[in-house]
Design an enzyme around this catalytic site. Structure first.
Site, PDB file in Angstrom:
ATOM      1  N   SER A 120      -9.703  -1.031   9.375  1.00 50.92           N
ATOM      2  CA  SER A 120      -8.760  -1.006  10.407  1.00 50.92           C
ATOM      3  C   SER A 120      -8.467   0.465  10.712  1.00 50.92           C
ATOM      4  CB  SER A 120      -7.425  -1.183   9.636  1.00 50.92           C
ATOM      5  OG  SER A 120      -7.198  -0.363   8.672  1.00 50.92           O
ATOM      6  N   ASP A 142       3.982   2.538   9.168  1.00 45.20           N
ATOM      7  CA  ASP A 142       3.473   1.975   7.897  1.00 45.20           C
ATOM      8  C   ASP A 142       3.048   3.238   7.006  1.00 45.20           C
ATOM      9  OD1 ASP A 142       0.984   2.619   8.584  1.00 45.20           O
ATOM     10  OD2 ASP A 142       0.095   0.815   8.758  1.00 45.20           O
ATOM     11  N   HIS A 162      -1.809   4.141   8.427  1.00 42.44           N
ATOM     12  CA  HIS A 162      -2.751   4.146   9.773  1.00 42.44           C
ATOM     13  C   HIS A 162      -2.287   5.161  10.730  1.00 42.44           C
ATOM     14  CE1 HIS A 162      -3.133   0.160   8.233  1.00 42.44           C
ATOM     15  NE2 HIS A 162      -4.277   0.338   8.514  1.00 42.44           N
TER      16      HIS A 162
END
Length: 242
Positions: A66, A215, A218
């Site tokens: 990711s 979050d 990231h």
């Protein structure tokens, strides 16, 4: 640049608090080359092109999870996009194929590497390899992580494709034994395969709320540009290597 080991240790508690959120991400199918999630982030200013693009066309494969795919960002804001922008701003005729897949472990990457390489129109001039974060989240035995990364590097070496590694590190609360075994993987493999290494991909970004998505795991679009500013010179140097 201060030691990535120090900066990561300082932010270990923050990363651990976000583990449950990140572990819930669903991984798309192997065919999903560019993963674009729904949560938008502010668009950073793209670098101004000052040098005319010239020279041979360069094809780079960005192969990761990711952190390459651009989780939570708008299309065009991923790390491979930012690195490509900077290379082209410097006059390098580079195109980066984003093969980042959110949720991928090193085992997932090992399974799809050959398939991804074979689907490219030609052999890439360079591979950016960035996997391992999801191995930490799942607390996979570092022995498995090392074996998977080594197998991918062996495959790239067999194909005579140079590599730039972007590494990962553990939060300290996973214990000194796990950290000692995990954190040595990237330096050891970089040395064994003579590959440039950026030791910790989130160095200087993790823990700074202005540079991270909610979050806490990231980077947002601005955080991505900070990482790209540091990684791009390594990629450029690798492209110029004989």
């Amino acid at each position: 640049m201060k030691s990535p080991y120090f900066s990561y240790a300082a932010q270990g508690a923050l990363l651990q608090a976000a583990l449950s959120l990140a572990a819930c991400q669903a991984a798309p199918d192997d065919a999903d080359i560019a993963n674009v999630a729904a949560t938008p982030a502010p668009s950073p200013a793209r670098p101004v092109q000052r040098v005319p693009i010239a020279g041979p066309k360069r094809l780079i494969l960005a192969f990761g999870d990711s952190l390459y795919a651009g989780y939570g960002l708008q299309r065009g804001e991923s790390l491979p996009d930012a690195v490509q922008d900077r290379l082209r701003a410097g006059g390098i005729d580079a195109r980066i194929v984003n093969a980042g897949v959110s949720g991928d472990t090193t085992a997932d990457g090992r399974r799809r590497l050959v398939y991804t390489l074979d689907r490219l129109e030609r052999k890439p001039d360079l591979v950016m390899l960035g996997l391992g974060g999801n191995d930490v989240l799942r607390q996979i035995d570092p022995k498995e992580t090392r074996a998977n990364l080594a197998a991918m590097l062996d495959e790239l070496e067999r194909r005579q494709i140079p590599v730039v590694l972007t590494g990962m590190m553990t939060p300290p609360n996973l214990g000194p034994d796990f950290a000692a075994r995990f954190n040595r993987i990237w330096p050891d493999l970089a040395k064994a395969h003579d590959a440039p290494l950026y030791p910790f991909i989130l160095d200087g970004v993790l823990g700074n709320r202005a540079l991270m998505l909610p979050d806490g795991v990231h980077p947002n679009a601005v955080g991505v540009t900070r990482i790209a500013d540091r990684v791009t010179p390594m990629v450029e140097k690798a492209l110029q290597a004989p």
